[in-house]
Structures are given as C-alpha cells and as structure tokens.
Scaffold this motif. Structure first.
Motif, short mmCIF file in Angstrom:
data_model
loop_
_atom_site.label_atom_id
_atom_site.label_comp_id
_atom_site.label_asym_id
_atom_site.label_seq_id
_atom_site.Cartn_x
_atom_site.Cartn_y
_atom_site.Cartn_z
N ASP A 155 0.91 -1.26 -0.13
CA ASP A 155 0.11 0.06 0.28
C ASP A 155 0.60 1.45 -0.20
O ASP A 155 2.27 1.27 0.31
CB ASP A 155 -1.01 -0.02 0.85
CG ASP A 155 -2.19 0.87 0.83
OD1 ASP A 155 -2.30 1.63 0.15
OD2 ASP A 155 -3.21 1.08 2.31
N PHE A 156 0.45 2.24 -1.38
CA PHE A 156 1.51 3.33 -0.85
C PHE A 156 0.03 4.78 -0.74
O PHE A 156 -1.22 4.75 -1.05
CB PHE A 156 2.15 3.82 -1.90
CG PHE A 156 2.02 3.51 -3.45
CD1 PHE A 156 1.15 4.15 -3.93
CD2 PHE A 156 1.61 1.95 -3.99
CE1 PHE A 156 0.12 4.37 -5.01
CE2 PHE A 156 0.39 1.95 -5.11
CZ PHE A 156 0.46 2.88 -5.83
N GLU A 157 0.76 5.57 -0.56
CA GLU A 157 -0.21 7.28 -0.44
C GLU A 157 0.57 8.02 -1.80
O GLU A 157 1.81 7.96 -1.59
CB GLU A 157 -0.19 8.47 0.74
CG GLU A 157 -0.44 7.48 1.12
CD GLU A 157 -1.92 7.78 2.14
OE1 GLU A 157 -3.45 8.42 0.99
OE2 GLU A 157 -2.56 7.30 3.08
N VAL A 158 -0.37 9.07 -2.54
CA VAL A 158 0.73 9.26 -3.37
C VAL A 158 0.31 11.52 -3.21
O VAL A 158 -0.38 11.16 -3.22
CB VAL A 158 -0.46 8.74 -5.20
CG1 VAL A 158 0.41 9.85 -5.90
CG2 VAL A 158 0.06 7.70 -5.12
N TYR A 159 1.64 11.50 -3.90
CA TYR A 159 2.08 12.75 -3.45
C TYR A 159 2.78 13.24 -4.46
O TYR A 159 3.74 13.22 -5.12
CB TYR A 159 1.97 13.57 -1.79
CG TYR A 159 2.23 14.73 -2.22
CD1 TYR A 159 1.25 15.51 -1.28
CD2 TYR A 159 3.24 15.99 -2.21
CE1 TYR A 159 1.12 16.73 -1.17
CE2 TYR A 159 3.52 17.09 -1.79
CZ TYR A 159 2.26 17.74 -1.13
OH TYR A 159 2.16 19.00 -0.77
N GLY A 160 2.37 14.22 -5.27
CA GLY A 160 2.77 15.25 -6.11
C GLY A 160 2.71 16.62 -5.80
O GLY A 160 2.00 17.85 -5.56
N LEU A 161 3.55 17.53 -6.81
CA LEU A 161 3.57 18.51 -6.96
C LEU A 161 2.24 19.04 -7.77
O LEU A 161 2.08 19.00 -8.68
CB LEU A 161 4.37 19.34 -7.95
CG LEU A 161 6.34 19.23 -6.67
CD1 LEU A 161 7.19 19.56 -8.09
CD2 LEU A 161 5.85 19.91 -5.52
N ARG A 162 1.88 20.68 -7.80
CA ARG A 162 0.93 21.22 -8.16
C ARG A 162 1.23 21.29 -9.66
O ARG A 162 -0.13 21.19 -10.71
CB ARG A 162 0.17 21.88 -7.87
CG ARG A 162 -0.86 21.32 -6.24
CD ARG A 162 -2.30 22.54 -6.25
NE ARG A 162 -3.21 22.01 -5.52
CZ ARG A 162 -2.93 21.83 -3.93
NH1 ARG A 162 -2.26 22.55 -3.53
NH2 ARG A 162 -4.25 21.29 -2.82
N ASN A 163 1.85 21.99 -10.21
CA ASN A 163 2.50 22.63 -10.57
C ASN A 163 3.61 22.20 -11.42
O ASN A 163 4.76 22.13 -10.63
CB ASN A 163 2.28 23.98 -10.81
CG ASN A 163 1.24 24.68 -10.63
OD1 ASN A 163 -0.15 24.88 -10.70
ND2 ASN A 163 1.72 25.90 -9.41
N ALA A 164 3.53 21.88 -12.55
CA ALA A 164 4.60 21.34 -13.77
C ALA A 164 5.51 22.42 -13.69
O ALA A 164 5.97 23.07 -13.98
CB ALA A 164 4.31 20.84 -15.53
N MET A 165 7.28 21.84 -13.46
CA MET A 165 8.07 22.20 -14.19
C MET A 165 9.16 22.28 -15.12
O MET A 165 9.20 20.84 -15.31
CB MET A 165 9.50 22.14 -12.50
CG MET A 165 8.73 22.18 -10.96
SD MET A 165 10.18 21.65 -10.26
CE MET A 165 10.17 19.79 -10.69
N ASN A 166 9.15 23.81 -16.09
CA ASN A 166 9.62 23.29 -16.97
C ASN A 166 10.95 22.91 -17.11
O ASN A 166 11.59 23.63 -16.46
CB ASN A 166 9.17 24.39 -18.08
CG ASN A 166 9.02 24.53 -19.88
OD1 ASN A 166 8.81 22.57 -19.74
ND2 ASN A 166 9.64 25.07 -20.18
N VAL A 167 11.63 21.82 -17.82
CA VAL A 167 12.99 21.60 -18.04
C VAL A 167 13.30 21.67 -19.52
O VAL A 167 12.58 20.98 -19.93
CB VAL A 167 13.30 20.33 -17.61
CG1 VAL A 167 14.95 19.86 -18.09
CG2 VAL A 167 12.69 20.06 -15.97
#
Length: 139
Positions: free
Chosen positions: A113-125
C-alpha cells in the motif's frame, strides 16, 4: 524494482488519502540560469526535500506532464528515502528529458500500500549545459 513500474501505472488512478503525511516537496533551483524565470535543465542537479513524518519511507518518481506512463525513478539519486528525525528526506534530481515535469512522491505504507503526493504545477525543463556548480538552460 519492477514493482515501481506497477506503482507508476497506479498513479493515474490513485489520489492522496486524507491521512497522507507528506506535507511538502521542495525543488531548489540551485545555480541554474537561462532563458526562463524558472530555469532548470537536463543533465543538471537539483536538491529535492520531501517533508513527512520522521522515519517514513518515500519513493520519488519523475513524471513528464500528465502522462503517468512516463513516471520513472532513475532521475533521483537516491530514489528511495527515509525521513530523518526532523521529517526531511533529501535527494538529488537530475532530469534527463525536456518538457513539463512533475515530481511524484509515493509514501510507502504497510505491505504494497502507498499514498501518492505530487507537485500541483509542472516545472519546465529545457536543455541544460552543466558547468559544474552552475547550469545554463536553453529553451
């Protein structure tokens, strides 16, 4: 780490639960400069700090845009972290592809089992030219 592929695929349908303990993800820009205000470049190194509960294990993935199939762990050194006594888990991110990136954190729980968390906005590379302590970023 074949199970990470399955976890990455699950990102598309998984959402963080109310009890998620990851409170923030910070990606430092370091000494990058270039054609955009938020200049980050391929092949250049960026410190990443994930704040969570002390002792929690997290895995980081780099996802291009909104495509969960692109999520990969190889851009982090190391990609599996244990938070220290202050709750900080630190790694280095070295993006290898141009485009909009989202850093996704999988907080490992019991069993698979796992929880997912992510940045709201993408970073441009963009295209990076690594100059050692600095990075020049081209569009």
């Amino acid at each position: 780490m074949a199970s990470l592929s399955a976890l990455a695929a699950a990102i598309a349908v998984a959402a963080p639960h109310a009890g998620a303990t990851v409170t923030s993800i910070r990606v430092d820009k370091g000494q990058s400069f270039g054609s955009s205000a938020d200049a980050r470049g391929t092949g250049c190194s960026y410190p990443v700090t994930v704040n969570t509960d002390p002792g929690k294990t997290v895995v980081l993935l780099d996802q291009i845009g909104d495509d969960p199939q692109s999520a990969d762990y190889k851009q982090f050194q190391p990609y599996e972290l244990v938070a220290d006594a202050s709750g900080a888990a630190r790694t280095t991110w070295i993006p290898d592809r141009k485009g909009p990136h989202k850093i996704v954190v999988l907080e490992l729980l019991e069993g698979d089992d796992f929880e997912v968390y992510g940045l709201r906005n993408a970073m441009n590379v963009g295209t990076g030219i690594n100059l050692g302590p600095a990075c020049v970023v081209l569009p």
